[in-house]
Scaffold this motif. Structure first.
Motif, PDB file in Angstrom:
ATOM      1  N   ASP A   1      54.836 100.742  82.241  1.00 26.43           N
ATOM      2  CA  ASP A   1      55.494  99.860  83.191  1.00 26.43           C
ATOM      3  C   ASP A   1      54.941  98.453  83.031  1.00 26.43           C
ATOM      4  N   LEU A   2      55.616  97.529  83.673  1.00 26.14           N
ATOM      5  CA  LEU A   2      55.201  96.140  83.683  1.00 26.14           C
ATOM      6  C   LEU A   2      54.218  95.945  84.842  1.00 26.14           C
ATOM      7  N   THR A   3      53.119  95.216  84.593  1.00 26.94           N
ATOM      8  CA  THR A   3      52.103  94.965  85.613  1.00 26.94           C
ATOM      9  C   THR A   3      51.705  93.498  85.570  1.00 26.94           C
ATOM     10  N   TYR A   4      51.555  92.885  86.746  1.00 23.51           N
ATOM     11  CA  TYR A   4      51.116  91.486  86.791  1.00 23.51           C
ATOM     12  C   TYR A   4      49.651  91.368  86.407  1.00 23.51           C
ATOM     13  N   SER A   5      49.304  90.236  85.816  1.00 18.55           N
ATOM     14  CA  SER A   5      47.949  89.940  85.380  1.00 18.55           C
ATOM     15  C   SER A   5      47.401  88.769  86.185  1.00 18.55           C
ATOM     16  N   TYR A   6      46.088  88.633  86.256  1.00 15.26           N
ATOM     17  CA  TYR A   6      45.492  87.461  86.907  1.00 15.26           C
ATOM     18  C   TYR A   6      45.381  86.282  85.947  1.00 15.26           C
ATOM     19  N   GLU A   7      45.687  86.494  84.666  1.00 15.36           N
ATOM     20  CA  GLU A   7      45.608  85.429  83.669  1.00 15.36           C
ATOM     21  C   GLU A   7      46.660  84.353  83.956  1.00 15.36           C
ATOM     22  N   VAL A   8      46.272  83.086  83.864  1.00 11.45           N
ATOM     23  CA  VAL A   8      47.198  81.988  84.142  1.00 11.45           C
ATOM     24  C   VAL A   8      48.271  81.894  83.070  1.00 11.45           C
ATOM     25  N   LEU A   9      47.879  81.997  81.807  1.00  8.05           N
ATOM     26  CA  LEU A   9      48.819  81.796  80.716  1.00  8.05           C
ATOM     27  C   LEU A   9      49.474  83.090  80.216  1.00  8.05           C
ATOM     28  N   GLN A  10      48.995  84.210  80.693  1.00  5.77           N
ATOM     29  CA  GLN A  10      49.574  85.503  80.328  1.00  5.77           C
ATOM     30  C   GLN A  10      49.783  86.286  81.624  1.00  5.77           C
ATOM     31  N   PRO A  11      50.868  85.957  82.333  1.00 11.29           N
ATOM     32  CA  PRO A  11      51.028  86.424  83.712  1.00 11.29           C
ATOM     33  C   PRO A  11      51.360  87.901  83.904  1.00 11.29           C
ATOM     34  N   PHE A  12      51.805  88.596  82.884  1.00 14.00           N
ATOM     35  CA  PHE A  12      52.008  90.032  83.028  1.00 14.00           C
ATOM     36  C   PHE A  12      51.831  90.728  81.698  1.00 14.00           C
ATOM     37  N   PHE A  13      51.709  92.050  81.769  1.00 19.75           N
ATOM     38  CA  PHE A  13      51.553  92.842  80.552  1.00 19.75           C
ATOM     39  C   PHE A  13      52.309  94.151  80.714  1.00 19.75           C
ATOM     40  N   ILE A  14      52.638  94.748  79.573  1.00 22.08           N
ATOM     41  CA  ILE A  14      53.251  96.070  79.546  1.00 22.08           C
ATOM     42  C   ILE A  14      52.097  97.062  79.377  1.00 22.08           C
ATOM     43  N   ASN A  15      51.945  97.940  80.347  1.00 25.18           N
ATOM     44  CA  ASN A  15      50.863  98.904  80.352  1.00 25.18           C
ATOM     45  C   ASN A  15      51.372 100.240  79.817  1.00 25.18           C
ATOM     46  N   ASN A  16      50.825 100.668  78.684  1.00 28.63           N
ATOM     47  CA  ASN A  16      51.103 101.989  78.117  1.00 28.63           C
ATOM     48  C   ASN A  16      49.832 102.810  78.242  1.00 28.63           C
ATOM     49  N   ALA A  17      49.882 103.909  78.961  1.00 33.67           N
ATOM     50  CA  ALA A  17      48.693 104.731  79.155  1.00 33.67           C
ATOM     51  C   ALA A  17      49.016 106.189  78.856  1.00 33.67           C
ATOM     52  N   VAL A  18      48.136 106.828  78.102  1.00 33.34           N
ATOM     53  CA  VAL A  18      48.300 108.239  77.775  1.00 33.34           C
ATOM     54  C   VAL A  18      46.952 108.929  77.953  1.00 33.34           C
ATOM     55  N   GLY A  19      46.978 110.165  78.434  1.00 28.75           N
ATOM     56  CA  GLY A  19      45.724 110.870  78.656  1.00 28.75           C
ATOM     57  C   GLY A  19      45.877 112.367  78.517  1.00 28.75           C
ATOM     58  N   ALA A  20      44.736 113.029  78.356  1.00 27.94           N
ATOM     59  CA  ALA A  20      44.700 114.488  78.256  1.00 27.94           C
ATOM     60  C   ALA A  20      43.442 114.983  78.953  1.00 27.94           C
ATOM     61  N   SER A  21      43.535 116.162  79.545  1.00 25.28           N
ATOM     62  CA  SER A  21      42.380 116.722  80.244  1.00 25.28           C
ATOM     63  C   SER A  21      42.365 118.241  80.121  1.00 25.28           C
ATOM     64  N   ILE A  22      41.162 118.798  80.279  1.00 30.47           N
ATOM     65  CA  ILE A  22      40.981 120.251  80.308  1.00 30.47           C
ATOM     66  C   ILE A  22      40.046 120.562  81.473  1.00 30.47           C
ATOM     67  N   ARG A  23      40.464 121.504  82.314  1.00 36.89           N
ATOM     68  CA  ARG A  23      39.616 121.943  83.428  1.00 36.89           C
ATOM     69  C   ARG A  23      39.389 123.439  83.315  1.00 36.89           C
ATOM     70  N   ARG A  24      38.132 123.845  83.402  1.00 40.60           N
ATOM     71  CA  ARG A  24      37.761 125.252  83.233  1.00 40.60           C
ATOM     72  C   ARG A  24      36.887 125.683  84.411  1.00 40.60           C
ATOM     73  N   PRO A  25      37.234 126.795  85.084  1.00 34.39           N
ATOM     74  CA  PRO A  25      36.406 127.251  86.200  1.00 34.39           C
ATOM     75  C   PRO A  25      35.059 127.801  85.731  1.00 34.39           C
ATOM     76  N   LEU A  26      34.057 127.602  86.578  1.00 33.42           N
ATOM     77  CA  LEU A  26      32.726 128.173  86.362  1.00 33.42           C
ATOM     78  C   LEU A  26      32.407 129.001  87.597  1.00 33.42           C
ATOM     79  N   GLY A  27      32.900 130.206  87.643  1.00 34.46           N
ATOM     80  CA  GLY A  27      32.740 131.026  88.843  1.00 34.46           C
ATOM     81  C   GLY A  27      33.891 130.773  89.806  1.00 34.46           C
TER      82      GLY A  27
END
Length: 191
Positions: A71-97
């Motif tokens: 998505d598009l997100t505003y930036s605090y930079e004066v000369l670069q006022p917004f950026f396109i944010n691409n985020a990808v992630g992966a996770s693994i959760r395993r019970p211990l008891g």
């Protein structure tokens, strides 16, 4: 900042999966159009946006998760006022008891900044001093987060203690680059 005034709309149809289904979570994919009000001040944007968070539990115990957002997100930079944010992630959760579990994850964030199209007016405010020239070329910053935590489950919630290693690299601004280790606690609750 009046130069950042804009009109924007987003259409994001999606699907949601029940928590007890084989695959749980939600996935939304759509279109966003961003139109600046000031002619020539900002570049416009139109394109794909998404928000996805899905998980799969193997044999009732180990949970694999994937996330993606754009998505598009505003930036605090004066000369670069917004950026396109691409985020990808992966996770693994395993019970211990019965109550404890361990969670490991990795996330990558890419911030593609858009340049202001016109030079802002001069100001005497030292916090908004503007360089004499606009940035040249595309600025893309990349952040990685590697994390691990041990958690205690309470009903639909989880209290965890963990460690995360963050690193950020900027193609244009060396002083924006960093890497550090963080310790902390998290509290999550699902409805």
């Amino acid at each position: 900042s009046p130069a950042r005034d804009s009109k924007s709309f987003r259409v994001m149809p999606g699907i949601e999966f029940k928590p007890r289904a084989l695959i749980s979570g939600s996935a939304y994919v759509g279109y966003r159009k961003f139109t600046p009000k000031a002619d020539g001040a900002l570049p416009g944007f139109s394109g794909l946006v998404a928000r996805l968070g899905l998980s799969y539990t193997l044999l009732g115990s180990t949970t694999f998760g994937v996330t993606y957002s754009r998505d598009l997100t505003y930036s605090y930079e004066v000369l670069q006022p917004f950026f396109i944010n691409n985020a990808v992630g992966a996770s693994i959760r395993r019970p211990l008891g019965r109550r404890f579990d361990v969670l490991v994850s990795a996330d990558r964030f890419e911030y593609a900044y858009e340049n202001l199209q016109i030079q802002p007016e001069a100001t005497e405010d030292p916090l908004t001093v503007v360089p004499e020239s606009l940035p040249v070329g595309q600025r893309v910053d990349t952040t990685w987060n590697y994390a691990g935590s041990v958690g205690y489950r309470i009903g639909n919630g989880r209290v965890g203690f963990g460690v995360a290693y963050w690193t950020r690299d900027s193609r244009q601004r060396a002083f924006r680059s960093f890497d550090n280790l963080r310790f902390g606690t998290t509290v999550t609750y699902g409805f």
